[in-house]
Write a protein that holds these residues in place. Structure first.
Motif, PDB file in Angstrom:
ATOM      1  N   THR A   1       0.827  -1.209   0.000  1.00  0.00           N
ATOM      2  CA  THR A   1       0.000   0.000   0.000  1.00  0.00           C
ATOM      3  C   THR A   1       0.858   1.254   0.000  1.00  0.00           C
ATOM      4  O   THR A   1       0.594   2.215  -0.740  1.00  0.00           O
ATOM      5  CB  THR A   1      -0.937   0.013   1.230  1.00  0.00           C
ATOM      6  OG1 THR A   1      -1.794  -1.137   1.177  1.00  0.00           O
ATOM      7  CG2 THR A   1      -1.784   1.273   1.265  1.00  0.00           C
ATOM      8  N   TYR A   2       1.909   1.245   0.823  1.00  0.00           N
ATOM      9  CA  TYR A   2       2.791   2.411   0.901  1.00  0.00           C
ATOM     10  C   TYR A   2       3.477   2.664  -0.443  1.00  0.00           C
ATOM     11  O   TYR A   2       3.553   3.812  -0.911  1.00  0.00           O
ATOM     12  CB  TYR A   2       3.836   2.209   1.999  1.00  0.00           C
ATOM     13  CG  TYR A   2       4.621   3.461   2.315  1.00  0.00           C
ATOM     14  CD1 TYR A   2       4.226   4.313   3.341  1.00  0.00           C
ATOM     15  CD2 TYR A   2       5.746   3.812   1.562  1.00  0.00           C
ATOM     16  CE1 TYR A   2       4.934   5.481   3.625  1.00  0.00           C
ATOM     17  CE2 TYR A   2       6.455   4.983   1.829  1.00  0.00           C
ATOM     18  CZ  TYR A   2       6.048   5.802   2.858  1.00  0.00           C
ATOM     19  OH  TYR A   2       6.736   6.950   3.119  1.00  0.00           O
ATOM     20  N   ALA A   3       3.976   1.608  -1.057  1.00  0.00           N
ATOM     21  CA  ALA A   3       4.667   1.744  -2.338  1.00  0.00           C
ATOM     22  C   ALA A   3       3.737   2.242  -3.432  1.00  0.00           C
ATOM     23  O   ALA A   3       4.120   3.077  -4.262  1.00  0.00           O
ATOM     24  CB  ALA A   3       5.285   0.409  -2.734  1.00  0.00           C
TER      25      ALA A   3
ATOM     26  N   ARG B   1       3.890   5.717  -5.505  1.00  0.00           N
ATOM     27  CA  ARG B   1       4.075   5.570  -6.947  1.00  0.00           C
ATOM     28  C   ARG B   1       5.511   5.189  -7.305  1.00  0.00           C
ATOM     29  O   ARG B   1       6.123   5.778  -8.204  1.00  0.00           O
ATOM     30  CB  ARG B   1       3.644   6.836  -7.682  1.00  0.00           C
ATOM     31  CG  ARG B   1       2.173   7.151  -7.501  1.00  0.00           C
ATOM     32  CD  ARG B   1       1.745   8.360  -8.288  1.00  0.00           C
ATOM     33  NE  ARG B   1       0.330   8.639  -8.110  1.00  0.00           N
ATOM     34  CZ  ARG B   1      -0.329   9.654  -8.669  1.00  0.00           C
ATOM     35  NH1 ARG B   1       0.331  10.493  -9.473  1.00  0.00           N
ATOM     36  NH2 ARG B   1      -1.616   9.842  -8.457  1.00  0.00           N
ATOM     37  N   VAL B   2       6.027   4.214  -6.598  1.00  0.00           N
ATOM     38  CA  VAL B   2       7.359   3.687  -6.888  1.00  0.00           C
ATOM     39  C   VAL B   2       7.231   2.268  -7.430  1.00  0.00           C
ATOM     40  O   VAL B   2       6.164   1.662  -7.390  1.00  0.00           O
ATOM     41  CB  VAL B   2       8.252   3.698  -5.622  1.00  0.00           C
ATOM     42  CG1 VAL B   2       8.482   5.110  -5.137  1.00  0.00           C
ATOM     43  CG2 VAL B   2       7.639   2.841  -4.510  1.00  0.00           C
ATOM     44  N   ASN B   3       8.336   1.745  -7.924  1.00  0.00           N
ATOM     45  CA  ASN B   3       8.313   0.414  -8.537  1.00  0.00           C
ATOM     46  C   ASN B   3       8.464  -0.724  -7.536  1.00  0.00           C
ATOM     47  O   ASN B   3       8.137  -1.869  -7.846  1.00  0.00           O
ATOM     48  CB  ASN B   3       9.429   0.301  -9.577  1.00  0.00           C
ATOM     49  CG  ASN B   3       9.239   1.302 -10.711  1.00  0.00           C
ATOM     50  OD1 ASN B   3       8.120   1.556 -11.129  1.00  0.00           O
ATOM     51  ND2 ASN B   3      10.332   1.875 -11.184  1.00  0.00           N
ATOM     52  N   GLY B   4       8.999  -0.418  -6.354  1.00  0.00           N
ATOM     53  CA  GLY B   4       9.223  -1.489  -5.388  1.00  0.00           C
ATOM     54  C   GLY B   4      10.237  -1.087  -4.337  1.00  0.00           C
ATOM     55  O   GLY B   4      10.287   0.069  -3.913  1.00  0.00           O
TER      56      GLY B   4
ATOM     57  N   THR C   1       5.306  -8.718  -1.781  1.00  0.00           N
ATOM     58  CA  THR C   1       4.413  -7.694  -2.316  1.00  0.00           C
ATOM     59  C   THR C   1       4.170  -7.890  -3.806  1.00  0.00           C
ATOM     60  O   THR C   1       3.214  -7.340  -4.362  1.00  0.00           O
ATOM     61  CB  THR C   1       4.992  -6.283  -2.099  1.00  0.00           C
ATOM     62  OG1 THR C   1       6.208  -6.155  -2.857  1.00  0.00           O
ATOM     63  CG2 THR C   1       5.260  -6.017  -0.625  1.00  0.00           C
ATOM     64  N   GLY C   2       5.048  -8.648  -4.465  1.00  0.00           N
ATOM     65  CA  GLY C   2       4.950  -8.818  -5.908  1.00  0.00           C
ATOM     66  C   GLY C   2       5.599  -7.681  -6.671  1.00  0.00           C
ATOM     67  O   GLY C   2       5.698  -7.730  -7.910  1.00  0.00           O
ATOM     68  N   LEU C   3       6.059  -6.658  -5.951  1.00  0.00           N
ATOM     69  CA  LEU C   3       6.715  -5.514  -6.583  1.00  0.00           C
ATOM     70  C   LEU C   3       8.203  -5.800  -6.761  1.00  0.00           C
ATOM     71  O   LEU C   3       8.764  -6.695  -6.124  1.00  0.00           O
ATOM     72  CB  LEU C   3       6.520  -4.267  -5.720  1.00  0.00           C
ATOM     73  CG  LEU C   3       5.065  -3.862  -5.467  1.00  0.00           C
ATOM     74  CD1 LEU C   3       5.001  -2.703  -4.480  1.00  0.00           C
ATOM     75  CD2 LEU C   3       4.361  -3.500  -6.770  1.00  0.00           C
ATOM     76  N   HIS C   4       8.832  -5.017  -7.616  1.00  0.00           N
ATOM     77  CA  HIS C   4      10.263  -5.168  -7.889  1.00  0.00           C
ATOM     78  C   HIS C   4      11.037  -5.110  -6.570  1.00  0.00           C
ATOM     79  O   HIS C   4      10.924  -4.144  -5.806  1.00  0.00           O
ATOM     80  CB  HIS C   4      10.724  -4.044  -8.817  1.00  0.00           C
ATOM     81  CG  HIS C   4      12.112  -4.203  -9.328  1.00  0.00           C
ATOM     82  ND1 HIS C   4      12.401  -4.607 -10.616  1.00  0.00           N
ATOM     83  CD2 HIS C   4      13.314  -4.014  -8.727  1.00  0.00           C
ATOM     84  CE1 HIS C   4      13.712  -4.647 -10.779  1.00  0.00           C
ATOM     85  NE2 HIS C   4      14.294  -4.289  -9.641  1.00  0.00           N
TER      86      HIS C   4
ATOM     87  N   ILE D   1      17.848   5.420  -9.463  1.00  0.00           N
ATOM     88  CA  ILE D   1      17.811   5.099 -10.896  1.00  0.00           C
ATOM     89  C   ILE D   1      16.802   4.001 -11.224  1.00  0.00           C
ATOM     90  O   ILE D   1      16.481   3.785 -12.399  1.00  0.00           O
ATOM     91  CB  ILE D   1      19.209   4.696 -11.424  1.00  0.00           C
ATOM     92  CG1 ILE D   1      19.711   3.405 -10.757  1.00  0.00           C
ATOM     93  CG2 ILE D   1      20.198   5.834 -11.223  1.00  0.00           C
ATOM     94  CD1 ILE D   1      21.010   2.881 -11.342  1.00  0.00           C
ATOM     95  N   ASN D   2      16.292   3.315 -10.179  1.00  0.00           N
ATOM     96  CA  ASN D   2      15.324   2.245 -10.412  1.00  0.00           C
ATOM     97  C   ASN D   2      13.921   2.555  -9.892  1.00  0.00           C
ATOM     98  O   ASN D   2      13.007   1.747 -10.039  1.00  0.00           O
ATOM     99  CB  ASN D   2      15.808   0.948  -9.759  1.00  0.00           C
ATOM    100  CG  ASN D   2      16.998   0.344 -10.477  1.00  0.00           C
ATOM    101  OD1 ASN D   2      16.878  -0.212 -11.558  1.00  0.00           O
ATOM    102  ND2 ASN D   2      18.181   0.481  -9.866  1.00  0.00           N
ATOM    103  N   GLY D   3      13.740   3.721  -9.283  1.00  0.00           N
ATOM    104  CA  GLY D   3      12.431   4.092  -8.758  1.00  0.00           C
ATOM    105  C   GLY D   3      11.992   3.222  -7.599  1.00  0.00           C
ATOM    106  O   GLY D   3      10.854   2.745  -7.569  1.00  0.00           O
ATOM    107  N   LEU D   4      12.888   3.030  -6.620  1.00  0.00           N
ATOM    108  CA  LEU D   4      12.614   2.128  -5.505  1.00  0.00           C
ATOM    109  C   LEU D   4      12.698   2.846  -4.160  1.00  0.00           C
ATOM    110  O   LEU D   4      13.308   3.914  -4.054  1.00  0.00           O
ATOM    111  CB  LEU D   4      13.618   0.963  -5.509  1.00  0.00           C
ATOM    112  CG  LEU D   4      13.720   0.148  -6.801  1.00  0.00           C
ATOM    113  CD1 LEU D   4      14.889  -0.832  -6.712  1.00  0.00           C
ATOM    114  CD2 LEU D   4      12.413  -0.591  -7.067  1.00  0.00           C
TER     115      LEU D   4
END
Length: 268
Positions: free
Chosen positions: A22-24, A28-31, A52-55, A136-139
Motif C-alpha cells: 500500500t505504501y509503495a 508511486r514507486v516500482n518497489g 508484495t509482488g513488486l520489484h 535510478i530504479n524508482g525504488l
C-alpha cells in the motif's frame, strides 16, 4: 531472561506485506531495495518485500567482508530468487571505495575512535549506494532495523543503516524477527548465525559489542518501560538492566528527531 515471541506469524506477515504494498503504491514507486548482509534482519525484510509482488532489488555491498557473511547472503538471495520472480540482485564491491576514502581522510592515534568511525563510514557508504540504486530504479530503501535496535539501544549508524524510507520490522523484537523468519523459511544458516552488524570485517557479534544478548536486552526494555530501576535487580539482571539503560540514554540522539533551534517570533 529468555524471551519468547508471542506474535501470530501468519497475521503479522500478511499485515506487513499489505502495509508495504500500500505504501509503495501510494508513493508511486516500482518497489523496494534492501542491503543484504547475511543476517536475519535483512533476510526477513527482503522476504517481506518480495511477497508484495513488486520489484525487489537485493544488494550485496561487501567491504572486507567475512566469508561467512558473504556465503549466507548469497544463499539467501539465491533462495529468494527461486521463490519470487520479482526478486533481482546486484553486487557492488565497496572495498576499493572504502580504502580510497581512508587514504584521503585524517587518521588518529585513538584506535577505539578510529575503528568505530571507520565502521560507521562503511555503513554510510552502503546507504549512499542504496540510495543511488534506488534513484535510478524508482525504488524505496527498506530498513532492516528491529525494535530493540531502533528504539531500545540505538544500535545502528546515524545516516547509515538508519537512513531508510520505510521500516517494516521496526515494531518487532528480535525474538519476533526470528519467529517470523522461521515461518517464512529463511535459510537455516541465517537463523542459526549469531547476530552481527558486519561493520568490522570480522566475526564479532552484536552481543560482543553490546555486552548483552537480544533476549536479555528485550527483557531490560520491558523492565525499564514498566518503571523498574537498577536497584530492583541483582547479579546479571542488574548488569543487563544497567547496560540497556546506558545505551538507551547515550543513543537518544539517534532515536529522537534532529533538534531544531526555533527563533522567537519577535526576532523575525
Amino acid at each position: 531472561m529468555q524471551q519468547n515471541s508471542t506474535i501470530n506469524t501468519e497475521k503479522v506477515n500478511e499485515h506487513i506485506v499489505n502495509w508495504l504494498k500500500t505504501y509503495a503504491e501510494k508513493a508511486r514507486v516500482n518497489g523496494f531495495i534492501i542491503g543484504i548482509s547475511g543476517g536475519i534482519d535483512s533476510a526477513l525484510t527482503s522476504t517481506l518485500c518480495a511477497q508484495t509482488g513488486l520489484h525487489t532489488l537485493c544488494v550485496e555491498m561487501p567491504i572486507h567482508q567475512a566469508e561467512s557473511h558473504v556465503s549466507r547472503a548469497q544463499e539467501h538471495i539465491a533462495q529468494l530468487k527461486k521463490r519470487f520472480p520479482n526478486v533481482f540482485e546486484t553486487r557492488v564491491d565497496l572495498t576499493p571505495v572504502f580504502e580510497s576514502l581512508k587514504n584521503e581522510i585524517p587518521s588518529t592515534d585513538d584506535q577505539k575512535k578510529l575503528e568505530l568511525s571507520l565502521a560507521n563510514t562503511r555503513s554510510r557508504l552502503r546507504m549512499t549506494t542504496l540510495y543511488y540504486l534506488a534513484g535510478i530504479n524508482g525504488l524505496l530503501v527498506a530498513g532492516t532495523g528491529n525494535k530493540v535496535e531502533d528504539f531500545g539501544v540505538g544500535f545502528f549508524t546515524k545516516y547509515g543503516d538508519g537512513g531508510v524510507d520505510v521500516s517494516p520490522i521496526a515494531d518487532l523484537l528480535k525474538t519476533d524477527v526470528k519467529a517470523l523468519a522461521a515461518y517464512l523459511n529463511v535459510p537455516q544458516s541465517i537463523l542459526n548465525a549469531k547476530p552481527t552488524d558486519g561493520l568490522f570485517g570480522d566475526d564479532r557479534s552484536d552481543e560482543d559489542q553490546l555486552g548483552a544478548s537480544y533476549p536479555e536486552l528485550e527483557w531490560a526494555m520491558e523492565q525499564l518501560n514498566s518503571g523498574k530501576k537498577a536497584e530492583d535487580f541483582e547479579g546479571r539482571q542488574r548488569e543487563v538492566f544497567e547496560i540497556y539503560k546506558r545505551l538507551n540514554t547515550v543513543n537518544q540522539h539517534k532515536m529522537n528527531p534532529i533538534p531544531v533551534c526555533l527563533i522567537p517570533e519577535n526576532y523575525k
